[in-house]
Design a protein around this motif. Structure first.
Motif, PDB file in Angstrom:
ATOM      1  N   TRP A 100       2.349   1.625  -3.448  1.00 47.63           N
ATOM      2  CA  TRP A 100       1.314   2.718  -3.892  1.00 47.63           C
ATOM      3  C   TRP A 100       0.895   3.871  -4.328  1.00 47.63           C
ATOM      4  O   TRP A 100       1.352   4.808  -5.155  1.00 47.63           O
ATOM      5  CB  TRP A 100      -0.108   1.626  -4.445  1.00 47.63           C
ATOM      6  CG  TRP A 100       0.102   0.427  -5.087  1.00 47.63           C
ATOM      7  CD1 TRP A 100      -0.414  -0.961  -4.571  1.00 47.63           C
ATOM      8  CD2 TRP A 100       0.337  -0.056  -6.217  1.00 47.63           C
ATOM      9  NE1 TRP A 100      -0.464  -1.534  -6.041  1.00 47.63           N
ATOM     10  CE2 TRP A 100       0.150  -1.023  -7.372  1.00 47.63           C
ATOM     11  CE3 TRP A 100       0.395   1.107  -7.450  1.00 47.63           C
ATOM     12  CZ2 TRP A 100      -0.057  -1.134  -8.497  1.00 47.63           C
ATOM     13  CZ3 TRP A 100       0.237   1.351  -8.966  1.00 47.63           C
ATOM     14  CH2 TRP A 100      -0.306  -0.644  -9.571  1.00 47.63           C
ATOM     15  N   LEU A 101       1.400   3.511  -2.732  1.00 49.21           N
ATOM     16  CA  LEU A 101       0.376   5.711  -2.529  1.00 49.21           C
ATOM     17  C   LEU A 101       2.306   6.465  -3.007  1.00 49.21           C
ATOM     18  O   LEU A 101       2.071   6.963  -3.357  1.00 49.21           O
ATOM     19  CB  LEU A 101       0.194   5.727  -1.167  1.00 49.21           C
ATOM     20  CG  LEU A 101      -0.166   5.536  -0.279  1.00 49.21           C
ATOM     21  CD1 LEU A 101      -0.480   5.139   1.279  1.00 49.21           C
ATOM     22  CD2 LEU A 101      -1.737   5.911  -1.392  1.00 49.21           C
ATOM     23  N   ILE A 108       1.153  -0.921   0.044  1.00 46.95           N
ATOM     24  CA  ILE A 108       0.080  -0.129  -0.091  1.00 46.95           C
ATOM     25  C   ILE A 108       0.895   1.044   0.152  1.00 46.95           C
ATOM     26  O   ILE A 108       0.766   1.873  -0.835  1.00 46.95           O
ATOM     27  CB  ILE A 108      -1.277   0.006   1.036  1.00 46.95           C
ATOM     28  CG1 ILE A 108      -1.735  -1.146   0.877  1.00 46.95           C
ATOM     29  CG2 ILE A 108      -1.588   0.882   1.467  1.00 46.95           C
ATOM     30  CD1 ILE A 108      -3.108  -1.323   2.583  1.00 46.95           C
ATOM     31  N   ILE A 109       1.583   1.109   0.807  1.00 50.08           N
ATOM     32  CA  ILE A 109       2.606   2.500   1.400  1.00 50.08           C
ATOM     33  C   ILE A 109       3.644   2.411  -0.216  1.00 50.08           C
ATOM     34  O   ILE A 109       3.764   3.742  -0.650  1.00 50.08           O
ATOM     35  CB  ILE A 109       3.768   2.321   2.467  1.00 50.08           C
ATOM     36  CG1 ILE A 109       3.060   2.388   3.417  1.00 50.08           C
ATOM     37  CG2 ILE A 109       4.863   3.219   2.145  1.00 50.08           C
ATOM     38  CD1 ILE A 109       4.201   1.615   4.887  1.00 50.08           C
ATOM     39  N   VAL A 160       1.621   6.458  -6.363  1.00 48.19           N
ATOM     40  CA  VAL A 160       0.789   7.588  -6.810  1.00 48.19           C
ATOM     41  C   VAL A 160       1.311   9.017  -6.785  1.00 48.19           C
ATOM     42  O   VAL A 160       1.093  10.057  -7.551  1.00 48.19           O
ATOM     43  CB  VAL A 160      -0.478   7.803  -5.923  1.00 48.19           C
ATOM     44  CG1 VAL A 160      -1.256   9.224  -6.263  1.00 48.19           C
ATOM     45  CG2 VAL A 160      -1.488   6.435  -6.755  1.00 48.19           C
ATOM     46  N   GLY A 161       1.791   9.472  -5.557  1.00 49.73           N
ATOM     47  CA  GLY A 161       2.465  10.818  -5.155  1.00 49.73           C
ATOM     48  C   GLY A 161       4.132  10.917  -6.123  1.00 49.73           C
ATOM     49  O   GLY A 161       3.640  11.813  -6.999  1.00 49.73           O
TER      50      GLY A 161
END
Lengths: 76, 168
Positions: B25-26, B22-23, B29-30
């Motif tokens: 993927w974030l 999840i981190i 996105v960032g």
């Protein structure tokens, strides 16, 4: 594989079903099916002994060696 | 400690890897947002600075750093996903399947690509002012070799398991 299993033929000769053999030998039908269909990679001596005992036969009556490679080479 | 199920090491690892995924993927996105926003911010800031006679805010080196981050995040995400697949097989029975040998092998290749990218971007930073260091560690290469050894062990384990399953 060069070794083939002719369990179905000997079962037919003895008039015995796979289920009956499974109960007598103490090997699951699934495992006997693996053996019967030639998918088995190995057979334990204890299993072979039990099958031969119940079917009153010799290991050579069940297992056969098909020398296909040599047959192909000879044909060439 | 239990091998599988709730409270087992495998479930704790799976939870940790899921959080990591999840981190990552974030992070992706960032980085994607940064890639889109930075040129506009640069233009706006450049115009603003232009009135005062200042220089450009974003240089090509920044894009090299973003590309490097994309590559490293991609490799990490790939590795984490593959490790989760390996843990999934543990939950569904035996881990000694050919797929796991392939998973470990691809993880090894991904780590190799990651290290290669690190060196390539490091070399690129020498001709630009990008802040990417060429600091490859011997322990990283040892870890990559370990993963390949594990892949071979799993390959042989899968073969032995198949043979055992087909022994009557």
């Amino acid at each position: 594989m060069a070794i083939s299993v002719k369990l179905d033929r000997i079962l037919l000769d003895r008039g015995m079903s796979l289920t009956e053999l499974s109960e007598r030998v103490g090997v699951t039908i699934a495992n006997l099916s693996i053996l019967k269909t030639g998918k088995a990679k190995a057979i334990r001596f204890s299993t072979l002994e039990a099958i031969c005992h119940e079917l009153n036969c010799q290991p050579g009556d069940i297992l056969f060696f098909d020398d296909e490679d040599n047959a192909v080479k000879a044909a060439e | 400690m239990r091998a599988i199920g709730k409270g087992s090491l495998a479930s704790i690892l799976a939870m940790g890897l899921n959080i990591t995924r999840i981190i990552l993927w974030l992070g992706f996105v960032g980085l994607s947002v940064a890639l889109v926003v930075i040129p506009f911010a640069s233009i706006v800031y450049g115009m603003f600075q232009g009135f005062q006679g200042g220089g450009a805010l974003v240089e090509s080196a920044d894009y090299i750093e973003i590309a490097y981050q994309f590559a490293s995040f991609g490799v990490m995400l790939f590795v984490v996903t593959r490790l989760l697949e390996v843990l999934k097989t543990l939950r569904f029975g035996s881990p000694f399947v050919k797929e796991n040998a392939d998973h470990f092998r691809t993880v090894g290749y991904a780590l190799l690509i990651g290290e290669g990218a690190k060196i390539a971007f490091g070399l690129l930073s020498l001709i630009t002012s990008a802040d990417v260091e060429i600091n490859t560690q011997p322990i990283t290469w040892l870890a990559i070799i370990t993963v390949f050894v594990l892949a071979e062990v799993f390959h042989e384990g899968a073969r032995m398991k198949e043979e055992q399953d087909l022994t009557v």
